[in-house]
Motif scaffolding. Sequence first.
Motif, PDB file in Angstrom:
ATOM      1  N   GLY A  18      -6.788  -3.524  -4.462  1.00 50.15           N
ATOM      2  CA  GLY A  18      -5.721  -2.650  -3.968  1.00 50.15           C
ATOM      3  C   GLY A  18      -5.198  -1.700  -5.040  1.00 50.15           C
ATOM      4  N   ILE A  21      -8.976   0.569  -6.403  1.00 50.50           N
ATOM      5  CA  ILE A  21      -9.532   1.578  -5.496  1.00 50.50           C
ATOM      6  C   ILE A  21      -8.794   2.924  -5.615  1.00 50.50           C
ATOM      7  CG2 ILE A  21      -9.773   2.154  -3.028  1.00 50.50           C
ATOM      8  CD1 ILE A  21     -10.732  -0.757  -2.589  1.00 50.50           C
ATOM      9  N   THR A 275      -7.437  -7.854   1.083  1.00 49.65           N
ATOM     10  CA  THR A 275      -8.222  -8.677   0.175  1.00 49.65           C
ATOM     11  C   THR A 275      -7.530 -10.004  -0.144  1.00 49.65           C
ATOM     12  OG1 THR A 275      -7.227  -7.517  -1.680  1.00 49.65           O
ATOM     13  CG2 THR A 275      -9.349  -6.710  -0.916  1.00 49.65           C
ATOM     14  N   VAL A 301     -12.344  -8.924  10.654  1.00 49.05           N
ATOM     15  CA  VAL A 301     -12.768  -9.409   9.341  1.00 49.05           C
ATOM     16  C   VAL A 301     -12.055 -10.734   9.106  1.00 49.05           C
ATOM     17  CG1 VAL A 301     -12.973  -8.901   6.889  1.00 49.05           C
ATOM     18  CG2 VAL A 301     -12.892  -7.022   8.549  1.00 49.05           C
ATOM     19  N   TRP A 346     -15.523  -9.358   4.632  1.00 47.97           N
ATOM     20  CA  TRP A 346     -15.472  -7.967   4.189  1.00 47.97           C
ATOM     21  C   TRP A 346     -16.111  -7.025   5.205  1.00 47.97           C
ATOM     22  CZ3 TRP A 346     -12.789  -6.101   0.169  1.00 47.97           C
ATOM     23  CH2 TRP A 346     -13.043  -4.790  -0.260  1.00 47.97           C
ATOM     24  N   ALA A 347     -15.476  -5.894   5.440  1.00 52.85           N
ATOM     25  CA  ALA A 347     -16.076  -4.820   6.237  1.00 52.85           C
ATOM     26  C   ALA A 347     -15.877  -3.515   5.480  1.00 52.85           C
ATOM     27  CB  ALA A 347     -15.394  -4.730   7.599  1.00 52.85           C
ATOM     28  N   GLN A 349     -14.192  -0.843   5.337  1.00 58.14           N
ATOM     29  CA  GLN A 349     -13.011  -0.471   6.117  1.00 58.14           C
ATOM     30  C   GLN A 349     -12.832   1.028   6.330  1.00 58.14           C
ATOM     31  OE1 GLN A 349      -9.449  -2.814   5.809  1.00 58.14           O
ATOM     32  NE2 GLN A 349      -8.266  -1.008   5.261  1.00 58.14           N
ATOM     33  N   HIS A 364      -2.358  -5.916   7.844  1.00 62.94           N
ATOM     34  CA  HIS A 364      -1.336  -6.557   7.016  1.00 62.94           C
ATOM     35  C   HIS A 364      -0.462  -5.513   6.320  1.00 62.94           C
ATOM     36  CE1 HIS A 364      -3.972  -5.201   3.933  1.00 62.94           C
ATOM     37  NE2 HIS A 364      -3.435  -5.914   2.971  1.00 62.94           N
ATOM     38  N   GLY A 366      -1.073  -3.514   3.837  1.00 65.12           N
ATOM     39  CA  GLY A 366      -1.272  -3.153   2.433  1.00 65.12           C
ATOM     40  C   GLY A 366      -1.258  -1.631   2.356  1.00 65.12           C
ATOM     41  N   TRP A 367      -0.794  -1.086   1.260  1.00 66.40           N
ATOM     42  CA  TRP A 367      -0.576   0.365   1.250  1.00 66.40           C
ATOM     43  C   TRP A 367      -1.888   1.145   1.359  1.00 66.40           C
ATOM     44  CZ3 TRP A 367       3.396   2.870   2.747  1.00 66.40           C
ATOM     45  CH2 TRP A 367       3.538   4.241   2.463  1.00 66.40           C
ATOM     46  N   ASN A 368      -2.950   0.635   0.753  1.00 65.06           N
ATOM     47  CA  ASN A 368      -4.231   1.346   0.891  1.00 65.06           C
ATOM     48  C   ASN A 368      -4.698   1.330   2.339  1.00 65.06           C
ATOM     49  OD1 ASN A 368      -5.012   2.032  -1.956  1.00 65.06           O
ATOM     50  ND2 ASN A 368      -4.662  -0.165  -2.141  1.00 65.06           N
ATOM     51  N   SER A 369      -4.605   0.173   2.970  1.00 64.65           N
ATOM     52  CA  SER A 369      -4.999   0.093   4.374  1.00 64.65           C
ATOM     53  C   SER A 369      -4.155   1.043   5.211  1.00 64.65           C
ATOM     54  CB  SER A 369      -4.820  -1.338   4.891  1.00 64.65           C
ATOM     55  OG  SER A 369      -5.733  -2.197   4.246  1.00 64.65           O
ATOM     56  N   GLU A 372      -5.334   4.548   4.664  1.00 66.30           N
ATOM     57  CA  GLU A 372      -6.656   4.747   5.263  1.00 66.30           C
ATOM     58  C   GLU A 372      -6.532   4.898   6.771  1.00 66.30           C
ATOM     59  OE1 GLU A 372      -8.675   2.155   1.659  1.00 66.30           O
ATOM     60  OE2 GLU A 372      -8.577   1.287   3.660  1.00 66.30           O
ATOM     61  N   TYR A 386       2.820 -10.539   2.875  1.00 71.22           N
ATOM     62  CA  TYR A 386       3.445 -10.876   1.584  1.00 71.22           C
ATOM     63  C   TYR A 386       3.606  -9.605   0.755  1.00 71.22           C
ATOM     64  CZ  TYR A 386      -1.235 -10.483  -0.361  1.00 71.22           C
ATOM     65  OH  TYR A 386      -2.460  -9.994  -0.721  1.00 71.22           O
TER      66      TYR A 386
HETATM   67  N1  UDP Z   1     -11.033  -3.445   2.099  1.00 75.89           N
HETATM   68  C1  UDP Z   1     -12.282  -3.213   2.625  1.00 75.89           C
HETATM   69  N2  UDP Z   1     -12.849  -4.160   3.431  1.00 75.89           N
HETATM   70  C2  UDP Z   1     -12.216  -5.310   3.751  1.00 75.89           C
HETATM   71  C3  UDP Z   1     -10.925  -5.540   3.224  1.00 75.89           C
HETATM   72  C4  UDP Z   1     -10.365  -4.587   2.403  1.00 75.89           C
HETATM   73  O1  UDP Z   1     -12.901  -2.175   2.378  1.00 75.89           O
HETATM   74  O2  UDP Z   1     -12.778  -6.096   4.496  1.00 75.89           O
HETATM   75  C5  UDP Z   1     -10.425  -2.426   1.228  1.00 75.89           C
HETATM   76  C6  UDP Z   1      -9.480  -1.576   2.022  1.00 75.89           C
HETATM   77  O3  UDP Z   1     -10.166  -0.489   2.600  1.00 75.89           O
HETATM   78  C7  UDP Z   1      -8.451  -1.158   0.998  1.00 75.89           C
HETATM   79  C8  UDP Z   1      -8.423  -2.322   0.021  1.00 75.89           C
HETATM   80  O4  UDP Z   1      -9.641  -3.032   0.221  1.00 75.89           O
HETATM   81  O5  UDP Z   1      -8.872  -0.001   0.317  1.00 75.89           O
HETATM   82  C9  UDP Z   1      -7.256  -3.245   0.280  1.00 75.89           C
HETATM   83  O6  UDP Z   1      -6.093  -2.658  -0.196  1.00 75.89           O
HETATM   84  P1  UDP Z   1      -4.698  -2.847   0.520  1.00 75.89           P
HETATM   85  O7  UDP Z   1      -3.682  -2.157  -0.326  1.00 75.89           O
HETATM   86  O8  UDP Z   1      -4.765  -2.418   1.918  1.00 75.89           O
HETATM   87  O9  UDP Z   1      -4.444  -4.388   0.583  1.00 75.89           O
HETATM   88  P2  UDP Z   1      -4.507  -5.574  -0.456  1.00 75.89           P
HETATM   89  O10 UDP Z   1      -5.877  -6.097  -0.363  1.00 75.89           O
HETATM   90  O11 UDP Z   1      -4.167  -5.027  -1.805  1.00 75.89           O
HETATM   91  O12 UDP Z   1      -3.499  -6.498   0.096  1.00 75.89           O
END
Ligand code: UDP
Length: 475
Positions: A18, A21, A275, A301, A346-347, A349, A364, A366-369, A372, A386
Amino acid sequence: EEVPSQQQVVLFASPGAGHLIPVAELARRLTTDHGLAVTLVTLTGMSDPATDAAVLSSLPATVATSVLPAVSLDDLSPDIGFGALMFELVRRSLPHLRALMEGGGGAVAALVCDFFGTAALPLAAELGAQGYVFFPNSFALISIMRHIVELHGDAAPGEYRDLPDPLPLPGGPVLRHADLPDGFRDRKELVYAYVIEEAWRYGRADGFLVNSFEELETAMAETFKRDAEDGAFPPVYPVGPFVRSSSGEESDESACLEWLDRQPEGSVVYVSFGTGGALSVEQTAELAAGLEMSGLRFLWVVRMPSLDGSPCALGTIPGDNNDPLAWLPDGFLERTRGRGLAVAAWAPQVRVLAHPATAAFVSHCGWNSTLESVAAGVPMVAWPLYAEQKMNAAILTEVTGVALRPAAARGDGLVTREEIAAALLELMEGEKGGAVRGRARALRQAAVRAWSLDGSSRRALGEVVGKWRAALLNK
Ligand code: UDP
């Protein structure tokens, strides 16, 4: 043509996909768009080396990478928690970072650290480099960090729990205390002292880059702009959304995408908790039942359930023979065959979200999700677990309106199959869901604009690069 000396900019990434990336995406843009010589530095010991390597391998060869040697954390009790361990890991790795920066040859214009990493800012000052913070999260979280310092001031040591509940953030969501990030609510938590220290250093940074964009957090962005003009806080440049650019085939990638290719446009619910997110055994079964009950198509996933009830599995390394799919209810995969695909762990995403078959995201938050999903125009069912995910969910539902949040996903109780199915059907077909879907489409356009030729985020990053270049000339 001037040959760039090595290490004009050093990016110091905190552990975890997170963090890595978006930092990698920043590195890519600084080299390819701006021709800077960038070294991306990672730490050893708290992230999966294979995942890190996969992220780093997608970078152009012009980005130099460096992994700092391991440091011992053995004297620390694992009870201090993941956040505190991260802060300690950074702190103990600083001598290695110093050696790297001093030994690189040539002047370093800027050291950019990440959340958890501001212990490195004094090093930047000492070496005559600008000290920036790359914030892989929202303006709203920076705001929370600022105010926690004020709360903790000597005059009136307080805590967030002394404040009104709900708490209006200036220019942001009205935040219930229950939605405050973990570790911020109670000063008796071990990580609290680290958070205060981290936040206290923010005022000394030369600037911030935040993985957000003006149209995502408009009022917040304006608040910070005014504060920078008044000298109340360093300038915060919104440079997002950074979404990982596709990088050739990843392993297991094609199975999901081939399956999606066979589904009707706008029909599939994508389900992922990032993750580190983990559901209990009971909640995993209930989610399966909810997906089944909805009758919708889904791509899930599935991760190993949490056996101790903790929603965060970061730091626990699953054994090789642990198959998360084995935890799904009996007969679930057979009954949903054809309309549902469950994949382990894992997918790809970003590609899944961008696929025309994908219509909604159970996330969930997460800021990256989040980014995206926003960048793909996919509306969400917010199911935060969390860290600062509950606050992100509040932003998504209350500020941007691109998510629905089932009432049960507010506490720590079970989200029932009925609630899951109802939320999904509302988002996919309902009237309220229609508004959310419309907001998601509009916000996608705004995300595209932010990085268009004269877009706000592109300009903001250009402005910062201009400052770093000026600093180099003065060396
Ligand atoms: N991710 C992915 N495939 C998965 C799970 C996660 O490619 O099956 C990537 C998702 O695209 C994102 C990062 O992992 O870029 C997860 O970052 P996020 O901030 O959403 O959540 P964190 O895992 O830090 O809680």
